[in-house]
Design a protein around this motif. Structure first.
Motif, PDB file in Angstrom:
ATOM      1  N   HIS A   1       0.769  -1.254   0.062  1.00  0.00           N
ATOM      2  CA  HIS A   1      -0.011   0.084  -0.042  1.00  0.00           C
ATOM      3  C   HIS A   1       0.837   1.145   0.032  1.00  0.00           C
ATOM      4  O   HIS A   1       0.494   2.316   0.049  1.00  0.00           O
ATOM      5  CB  HIS A   1      -0.972   0.078   1.206  1.00  0.00           C
ATOM      6  N   ARG A   2       1.951   1.107   0.012  1.00  0.00           N
ATOM      7  CA  ARG A   2       2.957   2.269   0.229  1.00  0.00           C
ATOM      8  C   ARG A   2       4.171   2.323  -1.133  1.00  0.00           C
ATOM      9  O   ARG A   2       4.990   3.164  -1.061  1.00  0.00           O
ATOM     10  CB  ARG A   2       3.789   2.249   1.530  1.00  0.00           C
ATOM     11  N   SER A   3       3.779   1.559  -2.189  1.00  0.00           N
ATOM     12  CA  SER A   3       4.705   1.455  -3.022  1.00  0.00           C
ATOM     13  C   SER A   3       3.979   1.749  -4.616  1.00  0.00           C
ATOM     14  O   SER A   3       4.609   1.703  -5.399  1.00  0.00           O
ATOM     15  CB  SER A   3       5.280   0.099  -3.329  1.00  0.00           C
ATOM     16  N   ILE A   4       2.903   2.361  -4.507  1.00  0.00           N
ATOM     17  CA  ILE A   4       2.021   2.757  -5.616  1.00  0.00           C
ATOM     18  C   ILE A   4       2.262   4.047  -5.864  1.00  0.00           C
ATOM     19  O   ILE A   4       2.135   4.868  -4.848  1.00  0.00           O
ATOM     20  CB  ILE A   4       0.664   2.231  -5.608  1.00  0.00           C
ATOM     21  N   SER A   5       2.584   4.441  -7.124  1.00  0.00           N
ATOM     22  CA  SER A   5       2.360   5.937  -7.645  1.00  0.00           C
ATOM     23  C   SER A   5       1.606   6.096  -8.476  1.00  0.00           C
ATOM     24  O   SER A   5       1.213   5.237  -9.073  1.00  0.00           O
ATOM     25  CB  SER A   5       3.722   6.519  -7.914  1.00  0.00           C
ATOM     26  N   ALA A   6       0.945   7.429  -8.749  1.00  0.00           N
ATOM     27  CA  ALA A   6       0.274   8.048  -9.782  1.00  0.00           C
ATOM     28  C   ALA A   6       0.676   8.807 -10.764  1.00  0.00           C
ATOM     29  O   ALA A   6       1.539   9.517 -10.414  1.00  0.00           O
ATOM     30  CB  ALA A   6      -1.084   8.511  -9.028  1.00  0.00           C
ATOM     31  N   PHE A   7       0.306   8.665 -12.146  1.00  0.00           N
ATOM     32  CA  PHE A   7       0.612   9.601 -13.123  1.00  0.00           C
ATOM     33  C   PHE A   7      -0.379   9.973 -14.101  1.00  0.00           C
ATOM     34  O   PHE A   7      -1.347   9.161 -14.229  1.00  0.00           O
ATOM     35  CB  PHE A   7       1.913   8.553 -14.020  1.00  0.00           C
TER      36      PHE A   7
END
Length: 380
Positions: free
Chosen positions: A180-186
């Motif tokens: 839950h802490r390793s996802i990023s948005a683009f």
């Protein structure tokens, strides 16, 4: 049932806004869908029409293209649209609020006005073949190289990507960090080299869903929304708007059918079996619980509470209410009605069957509630 759906601290001008919108709708009726016109093209025309009247982004600050009003004002417009069976406010509100909360000032100024106006059409790249309902299990990877990333992976069930120019994309940027802490948005332009959009045609002939193939797609660091690792809270912000029945106009839409069922139950009390009368009563209870919960969730947002896993409760309540309503309606109303004026009702019933799958399956929502809301231990 839907004339005054909100009764907690309403702004004094809320009724005035409703009357203004009703008057505008009378002068600017829903456009007719053209023969063979794809649904998203028709909805985009409706988006433009609503925006021209000032009815999109009411709760977005003026400097970003909105009207700077409250969430209740936007909810009121969604409610009015649901009450007259019109398509809802363009479903960009949840994306806009994700950008408002996590985007940089430059991104807000550049992206939000064009999103609200319909100049840029967005889709949502969350689900994957192996992580449709459990986003934490996604495998799409964004590998950083200085000032840019290369993205490799696949997205699935991306609605109307073939008609979109930009995608709010989630990808894993740290394989060593907790899920839950390793996802990023683009913010990914879909005309970028390495992006392939492939529509999926359903048995009905509709091609709402698409696959996205991402083959070493170059994405600039400046196109990342928020910090690395902000993808999960951004996704929760997004779905909290997507799952609130007041934001989407579902409350008034359901309310019209509940009232119709109640009226029919009174008129045909001697004809309908007791079991069916009980089902109608259960529909009313489901609806009232959903209304109360949606009000509560909206009040929490107005007080500044951050969206969290509680949105899974919203999703389950909406699914239960919608499916039971349409199942009961098919039992109550004669078949000849469903073939005539109410043919749309049968279509709504068919679409309601997907409610327990799209946006996260009901099983996954129950797991989230058990683990992250109630704190129950995982089973062995």
């Amino acid at each position: 049932m839907t004339d005054t759906p909100l009764d907690f601290g309403d702004p004094a001008d809320l009724d005035q806004l409703r009357h203004q919108f009703r008057a505008w709708l009378s002068a600017h009726p829903l456009p007719q869908r053209l023969p063979d016109e794809p649904v998203p093209v028709f909805l985009h025309r409706w988006h433009r029409q609503l925006y021209s009247g000032g009815w999109v982004g009411l709760d977005v600050p003026v400097r970003y293209g909105g009207r700077g009003l409250s969430a209740l004002h936007q909810v009121a417009i969604s409610d009015e649209l649901g009450a007259c069976h019109a398509p809802g406010v363009p479903r960009i509100g949840y994306l806009a609020h994700a950008l408002l909360e996590f985007g940089s000032e430059e991104q807000r100024l550049r992206l939000l006005p064009r999103m609200l106006a319909g100049d840029d059409v967005w889709c949502q790249g969350f689900s994957e073949p192996g992580a449709g309902s459990d986003l934490a299990g996604m495998s799409t990877i964004a590998t950083r190289h200085g000032d840019h990333y290369t993205v490799r992976g696949q997205k699935l069930w991306t609605s109307y990507a073939q008609y979109s120019g930009l995608c709010l994309l989630l990808a894993r940027t740290d394989r060593s960090a907790p899920a839950h802490r390793s996802i990023s948005a683009f913010a990914l332009p879909l005309d970028r080299a390495g992006v392939t959009v492939r529509p999926l045609r359903a048995a009905s002939g509709d091609d709402e869903f698409c696959e996205l193939f991402l083959d070493d797609v170059r994405v600039a660091q400046a196109e990342r929304i928020g910090a690395e690792g902000d993808g999960w809270p951004l996704a929760m912000t997004t779905v909290s708007y997507e799952r609130n029945a007041l934001d989407t106009g579902h409350i008034s839409k359901y309310g019209l059918l509940v009232e119709r069922l109640r009226r029919t139950a009174r008129e045909r009390r001697g004809d309908l079996p007791d079991g069916l009368l009980s089902e109608i009563g259960r529909c009313f209870v489901d609806y009232e619980v959903l209304v109360a919960h949606a009000r509560r969730r909206t009040a929490e947002r107005l007080s500044g509470q951050v969206a969290g896993p509680e949105s899974s409760i919203d999703k389950l309540l909406m699914t239960t209410t919608e499916q039971r309503l349409y199942e009961t309606a098919l039992k109550v109303f004669p078949a000849e009605q469903l073939r005539g004026e109410d043919g749309e009702l049968f279509g709504e019933y068919l679409y309601s069957r997907a409610a327990s799958v799209y946006g996260g399956t009901s099983q996954i929502q129950r797991n989230i509630i058990a683990k992250r809301v109630l704190g129950l231990p995982s089973g062995n």
